[in-house]
Design a protein around this motif. Sequence first.
Motif, PDB file in Angstrom:
ATOM      1  N   VAL A   1       0.822  -1.209   0.000  1.00 17.18           N
ATOM      2  CA  VAL A   1       0.000   0.000   0.000  1.00 17.18           C
ATOM      3  C   VAL A   1       0.859   1.263   0.000  1.00 17.18           C
ATOM      4  N   ILE A   2       1.932   1.257   0.780  1.00 20.51           N
ATOM      5  CA  ILE A   2       2.744   2.478   0.884  1.00 20.51           C
ATOM      6  C   ILE A   2       3.787   2.585  -0.222  1.00 20.51           C
ATOM      7  N   GLY A   3       3.863   1.562  -1.083  1.00 16.88           N
ATOM      8  CA  GLY A   3       4.745   1.651  -2.244  1.00 16.88           C
ATOM      9  C   GLY A   3       6.194   1.301  -2.000  1.00 16.88           C
ATOM     10  N   THR A   4       6.462   0.452  -1.028  1.00 16.06           N
ATOM     11  CA  THR A   4       7.837   0.002  -0.786  1.00 16.06           C
ATOM     12  C   THR A   4       8.362  -0.733  -2.019  1.00 16.06           C
ATOM     13  N   THR A   5       9.570  -0.437  -2.430  1.00 15.45           N
ATOM     14  CA  THR A   5      10.149  -1.114  -3.592  1.00 15.45           C
ATOM     15  C   THR A   5      10.615  -2.514  -3.201  1.00 15.45           C
ATOM     16  N   ALA A   6      10.789  -3.364  -4.208  1.00 14.91           N
ATOM     17  CA  ALA A   6      11.274  -4.724  -3.954  1.00 14.91           C
ATOM     18  C   ALA A   6      12.649  -4.689  -3.297  1.00 14.91           C
TER      19      ALA A   6
END
Length: 312
Positions: A198-203
């Motif tokens: 949801v918060i857009g953390t990258t891989a």
Amino acid sequence: MRNTMAAGLAAMIAMYFLGGMSARHEIFPWSQLSALRKMVGGEKAAAPSRYTFDDKERLVGDESKTPVTCPTQTDRTAVLLILGQSNAANDSGQRYRSNYGARVVNAFDKRCFIAASPLLGSTDTKGEYRTLLGNNLIASGQNDSVILAPLACSGSEVARWATGGDLNPVLVDTMKKLQGSDYRITSVLWVQGEKDLVIGTTAEAYQEHFMSMVDTLRQHGVEAPVYISIASKCLEPSNGGFKEHIPDNAIVRAQLALSKSGHGIREGVNSDALLDGEDRYDDCHIGGTGAENVSRAWLNLLRGDRRLETLR
């Protein structure tokens, strides 16, 4: 006379609207009058509850718990450290209790209690399926006793578990207390990822933070396999999620890569694929059928790995 009455009525109307506006926006004179009322009458006492929580909102006390002597660990004892967010915490739609008395216990703060939902050590007060897993491990003949050590916080992103995050010291404290109770962790179960999607953390960031947490485990003597679930699905804005789920996303890619990276990390249950809408009571959290399905999947996974280790 009429002028006096009209003036009085106008004053009353003005005071009424002034009071309403000041209360709505908490401006003068509402805040001053409210403070005076609290000083004179005192705050209304909170209703009593059987539950107590710490500053991380973890459940740390429950008057209904049954304390027992902590079982001695043998080679047929499972000691499960349970980490993650809400679907690892007490947010399930079904409660369970030990079918085997003190053979399935909730270890917390160097004490043991007969396992029963909700479990001490994690947030919230609903259900959970780890107690069901403990029952199933004994019923299957896999283990003679099961020690559940939950530490899961609803809505927590992976960065909070890494070095420098606010949950990392809590993790260290939990490990030390288990070791102080002469328990050696046999498996670490990680169920988390929904928040990071949801918060857009990258891989890349997810992998970095997760490995930092694993380093913390290893630095404090935990040699057990770390099972990383494939978990990123939590739908609907009411749960802080999206309307629809895209299975191929950065968090899942990170979790799959980590499960193949070595370092004692293994792939856990893929709850994204395993659980459908009927298994989640609110499109996010695990319900009754979901608890049965995911518990069975964990049982099969742990039993399979135990057989492989026995053959080595």
